[in-house]
Design a protein around this motif. Structure first.
Motif, PDB file in Angstrom:
ATOM      1  N   UNK A  47       3.240   0.236  -5.009  1.00 53.88           N
ATOM      2  CA  UNK A  47       3.340   0.851  -6.329  1.00 53.88           C
ATOM      3  C   UNK A  47       4.175   2.119  -6.239  1.00 53.88           C
ATOM      4  N   UNK A  48       4.970   2.349  -7.264  1.00 54.51           N
ATOM      5  CA  UNK A  48       5.746   3.582  -7.392  1.00 54.51           C
ATOM      6  C   UNK A  48       5.118   4.465  -8.470  1.00 54.51           C
ATOM      7  N   UNK A  49       4.888   3.854  -9.635  1.00 52.89           N
ATOM      8  CA  UNK A  49       4.345   4.597 -10.761  1.00 52.89           C
ATOM      9  C   UNK A  49       3.849   3.613 -11.797  1.00 52.89           C
ATOM     10  N   UNK A  50       2.999   4.094 -12.701  1.00 49.24           N
ATOM     11  CA  UNK A  50       2.567   3.251 -13.811  1.00 49.24           C
ATOM     12  C   UNK A  50       2.274   4.124 -15.018  1.00 49.24           C
ATOM     13  N   UNK A  56      -0.204   7.792 -22.614  1.00 48.73           N
ATOM     14  CA  UNK A  56      -1.016   8.966 -22.361  1.00 48.73           C
ATOM     15  C   UNK A  56      -1.539   9.096 -20.951  1.00 48.73           C
ATOM     16  N   UNK A  57      -1.431   8.058 -20.174  1.00 46.97           N
ATOM     17  CA  UNK A  57      -1.912   8.089 -18.793  1.00 46.97           C
ATOM     18  C   UNK A  57      -0.819   7.587 -17.875  1.00 46.97           C
ATOM     19  N   UNK A  58      -0.535   8.366 -16.829  1.00 45.60           N
ATOM     20  CA  UNK A  58       0.470   7.974 -15.845  1.00 45.60           C
ATOM     21  C   UNK A  58      -0.102   8.175 -14.440  1.00 45.60           C
ATOM     22  N   UNK A  59       0.547   7.533 -13.485  1.00 44.38           N
ATOM     23  CA  UNK A  59       0.114   7.637 -12.096  1.00 44.38           C
ATOM     24  C   UNK A  59       1.339   7.498 -11.207  1.00 44.38           C
ATOM     25  N   UNK A  60       1.344   8.216 -10.085  1.00 44.86           N
ATOM     26  CA  UNK A  60       2.487   8.175  -9.179  1.00 44.86           C
ATOM     27  C   UNK A  60       2.024   8.013  -7.738  1.00 44.86           C
ATOM     28  N   UNK A  61       2.821   7.321  -6.950  1.00 47.19           N
ATOM     29  CA  UNK A  61       2.610   7.301  -5.516  1.00 47.19           C
ATOM     30  C   UNK A  61       2.905   8.691  -4.965  1.00 47.19           C
ATOM     31  N   UNK A  62       2.186   9.068  -3.912  1.00 47.39           N
ATOM     32  CA  UNK A  62       2.387  10.391  -3.332  1.00 47.39           C
ATOM     33  C   UNK A  62       3.829  10.607  -2.893  1.00 47.39           C
ATOM     34  N   UNK A  63       4.465   9.547  -2.447  1.00 45.69           N
ATOM     35  CA  UNK A  63       5.826   9.650  -1.902  1.00 45.69           C
ATOM     36  C   UNK A  63       6.867   9.995  -2.967  1.00 45.69           C
ATOM     37  N   UNK A  64       6.524   9.828  -4.250  1.00 45.07           N
ATOM     38  CA  UNK A  64       7.513  10.082  -5.304  1.00 45.07           C
ATOM     39  C   UNK A  64       7.096  11.197  -6.253  1.00 45.07           C
ATOM     40  N   UNK A  65       5.903  11.735  -6.083  1.00 44.44           N
ATOM     41  CA  UNK A  65       5.438  12.803  -6.973  1.00 44.44           C
ATOM     42  C   UNK A  65       6.391  13.984  -6.946  1.00 44.44           C
ATOM     43  N   UNK A  87      16.042   9.654  -1.795  1.00 43.89           N
ATOM     44  CA  UNK A  87      16.103   9.670  -0.337  1.00 43.89           C
ATOM     45  C   UNK A  87      16.430   8.269   0.166  1.00 43.89           C
ATOM     46  N   UNK A  88      16.978   8.151   1.373  1.00 41.12           N
ATOM     47  CA  UNK A  88      17.247   6.814   1.912  1.00 41.12           C
ATOM     48  C   UNK A  88      16.004   5.927   1.932  1.00 41.12           C
ATOM     49  N   UNK A  89      14.849   6.502   2.128  1.00 36.10           N
ATOM     50  CA  UNK A  89      13.620   5.705   2.170  1.00 36.10           C
ATOM     51  C   UNK A  89      13.201   5.186   0.794  1.00 36.10           C
ATOM     52  N   UNK A  90      13.888   5.596  -0.257  1.00 37.92           N
ATOM     53  CA  UNK A  90      13.640   5.028  -1.583  1.00 37.92           C
ATOM     54  C   UNK A  90      14.394   3.702  -1.778  1.00 37.92           C
TER      55      UNK A  90
END
Length: 128
Positions: A47-50, A56-65, A87-90
């Motif tokens: 998951x990256x984000x949702x 009204x509600x969002x969520x992010x992976x720590x790696x992309x916050x 980043x290259x890891x994206x």
């Protein structure tokens, strides 16, 4: 027919930006949550984000916050993923998916197996 189509991927240098779009057709305007996921070669889909159906509600992976921002325009039936400081890891194929379950208007979930419909994916490559 319910359909999701991603666009906006491409090749970008490290530190650059891209905006991905996920266009939905056949869906009720704000009923569904949307998740963005990515899969790099040899790795599992993550998951990256949702974002909830209402936005009204969002969520992010720590790696992309702090670097990525998810948003939606229900009038256009489109969800966006603004990606900055790439980043290259994206580097991965990015997919959007729709969750049509009962509470999807109010919340989004991170588990890929909770999503009902998937797009075909768009390639993002971060390289100099």
């Amino acid at each position: 027919q319910l359909q999701l189509v991603e666009s906006g991927g491409g090749l970008v240098q490290p530190g650059g930006s891209l905006r991905l779009s996920c266009a939905a057709s056949g869906f009720t305007a704000d009923y569904y949550a949307i998740g963005w996921f990515r899969q790099a070669p040899g790795k599992e889909r993550e998951v990256v984000s949702c974002i909830s159906g209402s936005g009204g509600s969002t969520n992010y992976a720590d790696s992309v916050k702090g670097r990525f921002t998810i948003s939606r325009d229900n009038a256009k039936k489109t969800v966006y993923l603004q990606m900055n400081s790439l980043k290259p890891e994206d580097t991965a194929i990015y997919y959007c998916a729709a969750d049509l379950k009962l509470f999807a208007r109010l919340r989004c979930v991170r588990a890929p197996n909770e999503y009902d419909y998937w797009g075909q994916g768009t390639q993002v490559t971060v390289s100099s």
